[in-house]
Write a protein that holds these residues in place. Structure first.
Motif, PDB file in Angstrom:
ATOM      1  N   LEU A  16       0.836  -1.205   0.000  1.00  0.00           N
ATOM      2  CA  LEU A  16       0.000   0.000   0.000  1.00  0.00           C
ATOM      3  C   LEU A  16       0.871   1.256   0.000  1.00  0.00           C
ATOM      4  CD1 LEU A  16      -2.570   1.680   0.276  1.00  0.00           C
ATOM      5  CD2 LEU A  16      -2.506   1.214   2.749  1.00  0.00           C
ATOM      6  N   VAL A  17       1.868   1.285   0.876  1.00  0.00           N
ATOM      7  CA  VAL A  17       2.733   2.469   0.940  1.00  0.00           C
ATOM      8  C   VAL A  17       3.416   2.712  -0.401  1.00  0.00           C
ATOM      9  CG1 VAL A  17       4.796   3.457   2.003  1.00  0.00           C
ATOM     10  CG2 VAL A  17       3.080   2.320   3.429  1.00  0.00           C
ATOM     11  N   GLU A  18       3.917   1.657  -1.038  1.00  0.00           N
ATOM     12  CA  GLU A  18       4.570   1.809  -2.338  1.00  0.00           C
ATOM     13  C   GLU A  18       3.611   2.399  -3.369  1.00  0.00           C
ATOM     14  OE1 GLU A  18       7.603   1.581  -3.106  1.00  0.00           O
ATOM     15  OE2 GLU A  18       8.522   0.440  -1.479  1.00  0.00           O
ATOM     16  N   GLN A  19       2.357   1.937  -3.366  1.00  0.00           N
ATOM     17  CA  GLN A  19       1.376   2.459  -4.314  1.00  0.00           C
ATOM     18  C   GLN A  19       1.043   3.921  -4.034  1.00  0.00           C
ATOM     19  OE1 GLN A  19       0.130   0.849  -7.069  1.00  0.00           O
ATOM     20  NE2 GLN A  19       1.623  -0.738  -6.548  1.00  0.00           N
ATOM     21  N   LEU A  20       0.983   4.298  -2.767  1.00  0.00           N
ATOM     22  CA  LEU A  20       0.726   5.697  -2.415  1.00  0.00           C
ATOM     23  C   LEU A  20       1.907   6.588  -2.794  1.00  0.00           C
ATOM     24  CD1 LEU A  20      -0.932   5.138   1.076  1.00  0.00           C
ATOM     25  CD2 LEU A  20      -2.089   5.967  -0.983  1.00  0.00           C
ATOM     26  N   LEU A  21       3.117   6.073  -2.642  1.00  0.00           N
ATOM     27  CA  LEU A  21       4.296   6.858  -3.030  1.00  0.00           C
ATOM     28  C   LEU A  21       4.349   7.065  -4.540  1.00  0.00           C
ATOM     29  CD1 LEU A  21       7.017   5.329  -0.675  1.00  0.00           C
ATOM     30  CD2 LEU A  21       6.012   7.620  -0.536  1.00  0.00           C
ATOM     31  N   ILE A  22       3.928   6.062  -5.296  1.00  0.00           N
ATOM     32  CA  ILE A  22       3.867   6.207  -6.754  1.00  0.00           C
ATOM     33  C   ILE A  22       2.962   7.381  -7.129  1.00  0.00           C
ATOM     34  CG2 ILE A  22       2.956   5.128  -8.864  1.00  0.00           C
ATOM     35  CD1 ILE A  22       3.976   2.446  -7.737  1.00  0.00           C
ATOM     36  N   LYS A  23       1.905   7.574  -6.325  1.00  0.00           N
ATOM     37  CA  LYS A  23       0.952   8.655  -6.579  1.00  0.00           C
ATOM     38  C   LYS A  23       1.414   9.995  -5.995  1.00  0.00           C
ATOM     39  CE  LYS A  23      -3.057   5.540  -6.791  1.00  0.00           C
ATOM     40  NZ  LYS A  23      -3.399   5.852  -8.198  1.00  0.00           N
ATOM     41  N   LYS A  24       2.617  10.020  -5.422  1.00  0.00           N
ATOM     42  CA  LYS A  24       3.232  11.255  -4.922  1.00  0.00           C
ATOM     43  C   LYS A  24       2.520  11.851  -3.715  1.00  0.00           C
ATOM     44  CE  LYS A  24       6.165  11.092  -8.360  1.00  0.00           C
ATOM     45  NZ  LYS A  24       7.570  10.653  -8.140  1.00  0.00           N
ATOM     46  N   HIS A  25       1.842  11.017  -2.936  1.00  0.00           N
ATOM     47  CA  HIS A  25       1.230  11.510  -1.706  1.00  0.00           C
ATOM     48  C   HIS A  25       2.298  11.677  -0.624  1.00  0.00           C
ATOM     49  CE1 HIS A  25      -2.791  11.128  -3.247  1.00  0.00           C
ATOM     50  NE2 HIS A  25      -2.692   9.823  -3.414  1.00  0.00           N
ATOM     51  N   GLY A 205     -11.092 -17.704  -3.340  1.00  0.00           N
ATOM     52  CA  GLY A 205     -10.323 -17.228  -4.477  1.00  0.00           C
ATOM     53  C   GLY A 205      -8.963 -16.742  -4.008  1.00  0.00           C
ATOM     54  N   LYS A 206      -8.290 -16.002  -4.847  1.00  0.00           N
ATOM     55  CA  LYS A 206      -6.978 -15.453  -4.496  1.00  0.00           C
ATOM     56  C   LYS A 206      -6.968 -13.952  -4.747  1.00  0.00           C
ATOM     57  CE  LYS A 206      -4.101 -19.553  -5.353  1.00  0.00           C
ATOM     58  NZ  LYS A 206      -5.200 -20.511  -5.501  1.00  0.00           N
ATOM     59  N   THR A 207      -6.247 -13.258  -3.904  1.00  0.00           N
ATOM     60  CA  THR A 207      -6.064 -11.816  -4.067  1.00  0.00           C
ATOM     61  C   THR A 207      -4.616 -11.499  -3.757  1.00  0.00           C
ATOM     62  OG1 THR A 207      -8.307 -11.537  -3.140  1.00  0.00           O
ATOM     63  CG2 THR A 207      -6.993  -9.559  -3.504  1.00  0.00           C
ATOM     64  N   SER A 208      -3.918 -10.884  -4.692  1.00  0.00           N
ATOM     65  CA  SER A 208      -2.518 -10.553  -4.432  1.00  0.00           C
ATOM     66  C   SER A 208      -2.435  -9.314  -3.540  1.00  0.00           C
ATOM     67  CB  SER A 208      -1.759 -10.316  -5.735  1.00  0.00           C
ATOM     68  OG  SER A 208      -2.255  -9.183  -6.410  1.00  0.00           O
ATOM     69  N   ARG A 209      -1.440  -9.307  -2.707  1.00  0.00           N
ATOM     70  CA  ARG A 209      -1.254  -8.184  -1.787  1.00  0.00           C
ATOM     71  C   ARG A 209      -1.016  -6.882  -2.542  1.00  0.00           C
ATOM     72  NH1 ARG A 209       0.858 -12.649   0.912  1.00  0.00           N
ATOM     73  NH2 ARG A 209       0.103 -12.862   3.079  1.00  0.00           N
ATOM     74  N   ILE A 210      -0.298  -6.954  -3.654  1.00  0.00           N
ATOM     75  CA  ILE A 210      -0.046  -5.731  -4.419  1.00  0.00           C
ATOM     76  C   ILE A 210      -1.344  -5.191  -5.013  1.00  0.00           C
ATOM     77  CG2 ILE A 210       0.529  -6.894  -6.617  1.00  0.00           C
ATOM     78  CD1 ILE A 210       2.723  -4.754  -6.965  1.00  0.00           C
ATOM     79  N   ASN A 211      -2.283  -6.079  -5.380  1.00  0.00           N
ATOM     80  CA  ASN A 211      -3.585  -5.619  -5.876  1.00  0.00           C
ATOM     81  C   ASN A 211      -4.398  -4.971  -4.765  1.00  0.00           C
ATOM     82  OD1 ASN A 211      -3.073  -6.431  -8.475  1.00  0.00           O
ATOM     83  ND2 ASN A 211      -4.372  -8.250  -8.421  1.00  0.00           N
ATOM     84  N   HIS A 214      -2.959  -1.577  -4.350  1.00  0.00           N
ATOM     85  CA  HIS A 214      -3.351  -0.735  -5.485  1.00  0.00           C
ATOM     86  C   HIS A 214      -4.779  -0.241  -5.326  1.00  0.00           C
ATOM     87  CE1 HIS A 214      -4.600   0.026  -9.728  1.00  0.00           C
ATOM     88  NE2 HIS A 214      -3.363   0.467  -9.847  1.00  0.00           N
ATOM     89  N   PHE A 215      -5.687  -1.148  -4.940  1.00  0.00           N
ATOM     90  CA  PHE A 215      -7.090  -0.763  -4.787  1.00  0.00           C
ATOM     91  C   PHE A 215      -7.272   0.215  -3.626  1.00  0.00           C
ATOM     92  CE2 PHE A 215     -11.437  -1.894  -3.075  1.00  0.00           C
ATOM     93  CZ  PHE A 215     -12.132  -1.166  -4.023  1.00  0.00           C
ATOM     94  N   MET A 216      -6.614  -0.051  -2.498  1.00  0.00           N
ATOM     95  CA  MET A 216      -6.741   0.853  -1.350  1.00  0.00           C
ATOM     96  C   MET A 216      -6.181   2.231  -1.684  1.00  0.00           C
ATOM     97  SD  MET A 216      -5.869  -1.731   1.851  1.00  0.00           S
ATOM     98  CE  MET A 216      -6.131  -0.504   3.147  1.00  0.00           C
ATOM     99  N   ALA A 217      -5.063   2.266  -2.404  1.00  0.00           N
ATOM    100  CA  ALA A 217      -4.484   3.559  -2.798  1.00  0.00           C
ATOM    101  C   ALA A 217      -5.421   4.312  -3.738  1.00  0.00           C
ATOM    102  CB  ALA A 217      -3.120   3.342  -3.458  1.00  0.00           C
ATOM    103  N   ASN A 218      -6.047   3.596  -4.658  1.00  0.00           N
ATOM    104  CA  ASN A 218      -6.999   4.238  -5.569  1.00  0.00           C
ATOM    105  C   ASN A 218      -8.248   4.717  -4.830  1.00  0.00           C
ATOM    106  OD1 ASN A 218      -5.380   3.954  -7.793  1.00  0.00           O
ATOM    107  ND2 ASN A 218      -6.445   2.184  -8.636  1.00  0.00           N
TER     108      ASN A 218
END
Length: 243
Positions: A16-25, A205-211, A214-218
């Motif tokens: 989650l942190v990596e995805q938020l950093l990509i978005k420049k937060h 089912g399966k859910t990847s942690r990176i997904n 990504h969803f939480m950041a979005n």
């Protein structure tokens, strides 16, 4: 935006942190063991590391840490050890949600703060009266007796549903429910649903942690997506697992 992340040192929290950093937060993380964090975080000007155990912070410190935040994201969970599962604090996720939300309410922000909780498909959204089979109900009953972390996850979501509710002046929330978590290196196609489309116990089912990250950041970043899911408990599956 300024976003506080708790549980950032965990496998999903890091994503989650990596995805938020990509978005420049601008990110704040509260972690007990900063030495376990990626070295790239320690030199990132957009990331502030607060070395503390979330429940050990006093009320004044908690209010200070959330005062300038537009959103709070919780990826807290219990370590899969005997002490982590059966030791204290047994209500880590719930007590953190309560204390963080109390701090927000005390600060009385002019605009509602978003609270995004990572939860689980094993927890029903009782607002929707989601049906489950008798067999699954029996298994979940056993989980409540044998695994305190499951009860903690249920109570954390119930706190948001019943105590924060749908019309709080200071807090809006969403509880993201992944299914069986797996590790993947890249974001892949995934699907979101208001309720589970398969049994979390007998046909997971399966859910990847990176997904999930990504969803939480979005959710935090995208106003339209937030309007769609606020006050709800969206379920996320990797697309191949949902088919």
């Amino acid at each position: 935006m300024t976003i506080l992340v708790v549980g950032a040192s965990g496998a999903t929290g890091k994503q989650l942190v990596e995805q938020l950093l990509i978005k420049k937060h601008n990110i704040k993380v509260i972690v007990r063991s900063p030495e376990k964090l990626p070295e790239s975080w320690k030199s990132n000007d957009n990331l502030q590391i607060i070395a503390a155990s979330i429940l050990d912070l006093n009320d004044e410190a908690m209010r200070k840490h959330v005062a300038d935040c537009d959103a709070i994201a919780s990826c807290l969970g219990h370590n899969l050890t005997w002490k982590g599962v059966y030791g204290q604090p047994r209500k880590l996720v719930t007590d953190a949600a309560r204390r963080l939300c109390d701090a927000v309410k005390t600060n009385a922000p002019k605009k509602p703060v978003k609270y995004v909780l990572m939860n689980t498909t094993g927890n029903r959204n009782r607002d929707l009266k989601e049906p489950i089979s008798f067999a699954q109900k029996c298994v979940i009953g056993l989980l409540r007796l044998l695994l305190p972390p499951h009860v903690d996850n249920e109570k954390a979501a119930d706190y948001l549903r019943t105590q924060i509710g749908q019309n709080n002046a200071f807090i809006e929330w969403a509880a993201v429910r992944p299914d069986n978590l797996i590790d993947e290196d890249q974001v892949t196609d995934y699907e979101t649903h208001a309720s589970p489309t398969r049994s979390a116990i007998f046909n997971a089912g399966k859910t990847s942690r990176i997904n999930v990250g990504h969803f939480m950041a979005n959710l935090i970043s995208d106003a339209t997506l937030w309007t769609t899911w606020k006050g709800q408990m969206p379920v996320i599956y990797n697309k191949s697992a949902a088919e």
